[in-house]
Scaffold this motif. Structure first.
Motif, mmCIF file in Angstrom:
data_model
loop_
_atom_site.group_PDB
_atom_site.id
_atom_site.type_symbol
_atom_site.label_atom_id
_atom_site.label_comp_id
_atom_site.label_asym_id
_atom_site.label_seq_id
_atom_site.Cartn_x
_atom_site.Cartn_y
_atom_site.Cartn_z
ATOM 1 N N CYS A 179 -62.630 -21.634 78.186
ATOM 2 C CA CYS A 179 -61.792 -20.629 77.521
ATOM 3 C C CYS A 179 -61.557 -19.460 78.460
ATOM 4 O O CYS A 179 -62.496 -18.948 79.070
ATOM 5 C CB CYS A 179 -62.450 -20.148 76.223
ATOM 6 S SG CYS A 179 -61.499 -18.811 75.455
ATOM 7 N N GLN A 180 -60.321 -19.062 78.567
ATOM 8 C CA GLN A 180 -59.939 -17.982 79.497
ATOM 9 C C GLN A 180 -59.951 -16.618 78.806
ATOM 10 O O GLN A 180 -59.555 -15.628 79.394
ATOM 11 C CB GLN A 180 -58.543 -18.255 80.056
ATOM 12 C CG GLN A 180 -58.278 -19.693 80.421
ATOM 13 C CD GLN A 180 -58.576 -20.022 81.864
ATOM 14 O OE1 GLN A 180 -58.155 -19.294 82.754
ATOM 15 N NE2 GLN A 180 -59.307 -21.081 82.106
ATOM 16 N N HIS A 181 -60.330 -16.600 77.557
ATOM 17 C CA HIS A 181 -60.345 -15.342 76.787
ATOM 18 C C HIS A 181 -59.066 -14.542 77.070
ATOM 19 O O HIS A 181 -59.109 -13.393 77.532
ATOM 20 C CB HIS A 181 -61.634 -14.569 77.065
ATOM 21 C CG HIS A 181 -62.824 -15.315 76.548
ATOM 22 N ND1 HIS A 181 -63.306 -15.165 75.267
ATOM 23 C CD2 HIS A 181 -63.583 -16.278 77.126
ATOM 24 C CE1 HIS A 181 -64.325 -15.998 75.078
ATOM 25 N NE2 HIS A 181 -64.514 -16.688 76.191
ATOM 26 N N CYS A 182 -57.970 -15.216 76.763
ATOM 27 C CA CYS A 182 -56.648 -14.661 77.048
ATOM 28 C C CYS A 182 -56.466 -13.307 76.351
ATOM 29 O O CYS A 182 -56.925 -13.125 75.210
ATOM 30 C CB CYS A 182 -55.566 -15.614 76.551
ATOM 31 S SG CYS A 182 -55.741 -17.298 77.169
ATOM 32 N N PRO A 205 -53.759 -14.380 73.292
ATOM 33 C CA PRO A 205 -54.181 -15.769 73.044
ATOM 34 C C PRO A 205 -53.339 -16.505 72.014
ATOM 35 O O PRO A 205 -53.304 -16.125 70.834
ATOM 36 C CB PRO A 205 -55.616 -15.606 72.516
ATOM 37 C CG PRO A 205 -55.701 -14.218 71.995
ATOM 38 C CD PRO A 205 -54.612 -13.408 72.613
ATOM 39 N N PRO A 206 -52.655 -17.580 72.432
ATOM 40 C CA PRO A 206 -51.863 -18.346 71.462
ATOM 41 C C PRO A 206 -52.722 -18.963 70.367
ATOM 42 O O PRO A 206 -52.250 -19.174 69.245
ATOM 43 C CB PRO A 206 -51.185 -19.422 72.313
ATOM 44 C CG PRO A 206 -51.783 -19.371 73.648
ATOM 45 C CD PRO A 206 -52.499 -18.090 73.808
ATOM 46 N N CYS A 207 -53.992 -19.236 70.681
ATOM 47 C CA CYS A 207 -54.886 -19.818 69.668
ATOM 48 C C CYS A 207 -55.050 -18.859 68.491
ATOM 49 O O CYS A 207 -55.161 -19.283 67.340
ATOM 50 C CB CYS A 207 -56.248 -20.140 70.284
ATOM 51 S SG CYS A 207 -57.042 -18.696 71.013
ATOM 52 N N VAL A 226 -62.542 -13.588 72.885
ATOM 53 C CA VAL A 226 -61.900 -14.275 71.757
ATOM 54 C C VAL A 226 -62.982 -15.059 71.004
ATOM 55 O O VAL A 226 -63.737 -15.825 71.615
ATOM 56 C CB VAL A 226 -60.771 -15.205 72.267
ATOM 57 C CG1 VAL A 226 -60.175 -16.011 71.119
ATOM 58 C CG2 VAL A 226 -59.684 -14.370 72.947
ATOM 59 N N CYS A 267 -53.736 -24.060 72.607
ATOM 60 C CA CYS A 267 -54.416 -23.584 73.822
ATOM 61 C C CYS A 267 -53.920 -24.352 75.043
ATOM 62 O O CYS A 267 -54.094 -25.568 75.122
ATOM 63 C CB CYS A 267 -55.925 -23.773 73.682
ATOM 64 S SG CYS A 267 -56.788 -23.478 75.234
ATOM 65 N N PRO A 268 -53.325 -23.685 76.018
ATOM 66 C CA PRO A 268 -52.839 -24.404 77.208
ATOM 67 C C PRO A 268 -53.959 -24.741 78.199
ATOM 68 O O PRO A 268 -53.683 -25.292 79.255
ATOM 69 C CB PRO A 268 -51.859 -23.411 77.849
ATOM 70 C CG PRO A 268 -51.697 -22.283 76.888
ATOM 71 C CD PRO A 268 -52.923 -22.266 76.036
ATOM 72 N N TYR A 269 -55.190 -24.404 77.878
ATOM 73 C CA TYR A 269 -56.293 -24.611 78.824
ATOM 74 C C TYR A 269 -57.267 -25.680 78.341
ATOM 75 O O TYR A 269 -58.347 -25.828 78.895
ATOM 76 C CB TYR A 269 -57.017 -23.272 79.059
ATOM 77 C CG TYR A 269 -56.080 -22.218 79.577
ATOM 78 C CD1 TYR A 269 -55.794 -22.122 80.933
ATOM 79 C CD2 TYR A 269 -55.436 -21.342 78.708
ATOM 80 C CE1 TYR A 269 -54.905 -21.170 81.413
ATOM 81 C CE2 TYR A 269 -54.543 -20.386 79.173
ATOM 82 C CZ TYR A 269 -54.280 -20.310 80.522
ATOM 83 O OH TYR A 269 -53.392 -19.377 80.988
ATOM 84 N N ALA A 328 -59.293 -25.810 75.998
ATOM 85 C CA ALA A 328 -60.615 -25.184 75.953
ATOM 86 C C ALA A 328 -61.331 -25.362 74.623
ATOM 87 O O ALA A 328 -62.478 -24.968 74.497
ATOM 88 C CB ALA A 328 -60.468 -23.683 76.250
ATOM 89 N N ARG A 329 -60.621 -25.925 73.637
ATOM 90 C CA ARG A 329 -61.228 -25.978 72.298
ATOM 91 C C ARG A 329 -61.691 -27.384 71.928
ATOM 92 O O ARG A 329 -61.055 -28.362 72.302
ATOM 93 C CB ARG A 329 -60.227 -25.459 71.268
ATOM 94 C CG ARG A 329 -59.994 -23.971 71.461
ATOM 95 C CD ARG A 329 -59.283 -23.356 70.301
ATOM 96 N NE ARG A 329 -59.386 -21.907 70.381
ATOM 97 C CZ ARG A 329 -59.766 -21.130 69.378
ATOM 98 N NH1 ARG A 329 -60.080 -21.651 68.218
ATOM 99 N NH2 ARG A 329 -59.836 -19.828 69.539
ATOM 100 N N LYS A 345 -65.580 -23.171 71.115
ATOM 101 C CA LYS A 345 -65.200 -22.973 72.522
ATOM 102 C C LYS A 345 -66.176 -21.996 73.166
ATOM 103 O O LYS A 345 -67.031 -21.421 72.470
ATOM 104 C CB LYS A 345 -63.776 -22.421 72.621
ATOM 105 C CG LYS A 345 -63.670 -21.031 72.017
ATOM 106 C CD LYS A 345 -62.380 -20.381 72.371
ATOM 107 C CE LYS A 345 -62.397 -18.924 71.960
ATOM 108 N NZ LYS A 345 -63.310 -18.104 72.776
HETATM 109 S S1 SF4 Z 1 -58.975 -20.927 73.441
HETATM 110 FE FE1 SF4 Z 1 -57.352 -21.214 74.942
HETATM 111 S S2 SF4 Z 1 -55.660 -19.899 74.282
HETATM 112 FE FE2 SF4 Z 1 -57.499 -19.243 73.189
HETATM 113 S S3 SF4 Z 1 -58.311 -17.573 74.417
HETATM 114 FE FE3 SF4 Z 1 -59.353 -19.460 75.081
HETATM 115 S S4 SF4 Z 1 -58.101 -20.226 76.782
HETATM 116 FE FE4 SF4 Z 1 -56.853 -18.688 75.716
#
Ligand code: SF4
Ligand code: SF4
Lengths: 215, 290
Positions: A58-61, A64-66, A83, A100-102, A104-105, A137
């Protein structure tokens, strides 16, 4: 303000997966779930081929689209950028997983143990049914960061306030800290090195930086 | 080892596809029923079918979520989530639709259709907000999902009316119009994906279905409708067959988009790391992308 980020030095990572193991140990994630993982990417074409090891999770955007898609408000963002997921609210719709584009979930619906049906002692002790059927995540080890801060420790500097993956890294490839503090460890390594963020063009503003060269 | 390139998502399966199928067809059928009702037709059967379809779609979502007894939590985020908005939009659809059936009232049917359109719009936005799936977040999918729902709904209306031997003249024409709009929005969507780039495997999968979608989903129903217009006594049967093609191809399209061409973003590097004291980094790496 505080904004916690992770920095991975691609020149240093040797792909040993110690951070992956440390994360599993710290967070007792089920088999198949890897909140921290290290990709092994082959770059180039024969004879000029390189392997690049890329820690991810998780990039902790910042955007965050999530969180935008989550219908239940289970996914939220703290003031320090971390996040979070509230396991007691999540309905397990997995909308966040496709947002999530990464990648990560994770959502696991059935209990599984590393060695078949019988749980090992530590698995039995740390099994958390609240995490079944909900999205999970990387948390940036938020509990540890909070506990460390409460004792006056500095995340990213003091191990007791720092995510397990960063503490475990044998190559000092991972850094964690407050990017809003210009004197922090992460601000300094970012200042000194050329870096990028993954999929930045999607507008997610990831809180995960990759160092790739000297400035 | 973790896949580095895009992989087919497994978070949403046929049950999620079923929601887009039932919701789109139901909303489209409500719209056709409303047009029919304004023209003096009896909207009850079509409206009832539409509500059943929408309910079935939502029921499939309920089966998909892994904490089903918390389903009311879906209503907690109207400020941001299109899934929440879809759930809210469903309420007046059912309220107005059920009342319209009860009173066989055209005005209420039109109101239900209006809410049905909002519901359909929310569904299209649900897909578009899924940023992790390049073929879903493409903005050109929005009109395609809406037009597909309207095509399926009109097709179902034609089928019901043809079986009941009460096919109004406008219905096959409207079906032809929606089919034309669907082929146009489908080709814009396809072109956009190749222009902006998308996972190779997703595009390959789309290409695999393209001919069948074009021939069985559009050329065949157009030919059948043309036959009906040229030989009016055949119109009932021809329109019903055309409707089956239009509906089946729309359902197949949504099934394919949700479960077959839904590849993740994958991973990418903007720069290869510099190695050693004199090593210099390289350029961009994005495996599995077109
Ligand atoms: S789950 Fe994905 S979109 Fe959400 S904060 Fe982490 S990397 Fe970003
Ligand atoms: S799975 Fe849970 S956290 Fe994810 S979108 Fe659904 S309710 Fe939110």
């Amino acid at each position: 303000m505080t904004r916690y980020v992770m920095v991975a030095d691609l020149r240093r990572c040797v792909g040993c997966q110690t951070c992956t193991a440390a994360c599993k140990h710290a967070n007792a994630t089920l088999p198949g779930v890897q909140w921290r993982r290290v990709l092994d990417i082959e770059v180039g074409e024969y004879p000029d081929v390189h392997r690049v090891f890329v820690p991810t999770g998780c990039q902790h955007c910042a955007n965050p689209p999530c969180m935008d898609v989550c219908p239940s408000t289970a996914t939220r963002q703290r003031d320090d950028g971390i996040v979070t997921i509230d396991y007691d609210i999540c309905i397990g719709c997995a909308y966040c997983a496709v947002a999530c584009p990464y990648d990560a979930r994770f959502k696991v619906t059935d209990t599984a143990f590393a060695y078949g049906e019988d749980a090992m002692a530590h698995e039995e002790k740390r099994h958390d049914p609240r995490r079944l059927g909900v999205s999970t995540k990387c948390t940036f080890c938020a509990d540890k960061v909070d506990a460390g801060c409460a004792q006056g420790l500095t995340p990213g500097v003091d191990p007791d306030a720092t995510p397990a993956c960063v503490n475990s890294c044998i190559a000092k490839a991972l850094h964690f800290g407050d990017i809003d503090d210009p004197d922090s460890n992460v601000s300094q390594v970012l200042e000194e090195n050329a870096h990028f963020r993954m999929h930045e063009e999607l507008g997610t503003e990831p809180g995960f930086y990759y160092l790739w060269d000297r400035k | 080892m973790t896949a580095v390139g895009p992989r087919l998502q497994t978070a949403w399966d046929w049950r999620a596809a079923g929601n887009f199928i039932g919701g789109g067809s139901g909303a489209g059928l409500l719209c056709a029923a409303a047009i029919g009702a304004v023209g003096g037709g009896d909207p009850r059967l079509s409206t009832t079918m539409a509500l059943i379809l929408i309910a079935a779609g939502l029921g499939l979502v309920w089966l998909e979520i892994s904490r089903p007894f918390r389903f009311l939590n879906v209503y907690r985020q109207p400020a941001r989530s299109w899934m929440t908005r879809e759930a809210y939009a469903a309420l007046p659809v059912f309220a107005a639709g059920a009342t319209a059936v009860w009173f066989a009232d055209p005005t209420l049917t039109v109101i239900a259709a209006g809410f049905g359109l909002i519901f359909l719009y929310c569904q299209a936005r649900i897909l578009q907000a899924a940023k992790g799936i390049p073929t879903w977040r493409e903005p050109a999918l929005l009109p395609l999902v809406i037009v597909t729902g309207l095509t399926e709904g009109t097709g179902l209306f034609v089928l019901i009316a043809a079986i009941g031997a009460s096919l109004p003249q406008w219905a096959p024409m409207l079906l032809a119009l929606w089919l034309a709009a669907r082929i146009a929005s489908g080709s814009i969507y396809h072109r956009r994906l190749t222009d902006v780039g998308c996972p190779v495997r997703a595009l390959d999968e789309l290409e695999r279905w393209k001919t069948a979608f074009l021939v069985l989903g559009h050329m065949l129903p157009f030919a059948l409708l043309a036959l009906g217009w040229l030989a009016p006594p055949t119109m009932g049967v021809a329109a019903a067959l055309a409707a089956v093609c239009a509906v089946a191809s729309g359902w197949a399209l949504k099934f394919v988009i949700v479960t077959r061409t839904a590849h993740t973003q994958g991973f990418a590097l903007l720069h290869r790391p510099a190695r050693g004291p004199v090593g210099s980094g390289g350029g961009h790496v994005k495996p599995g992308w077109y």
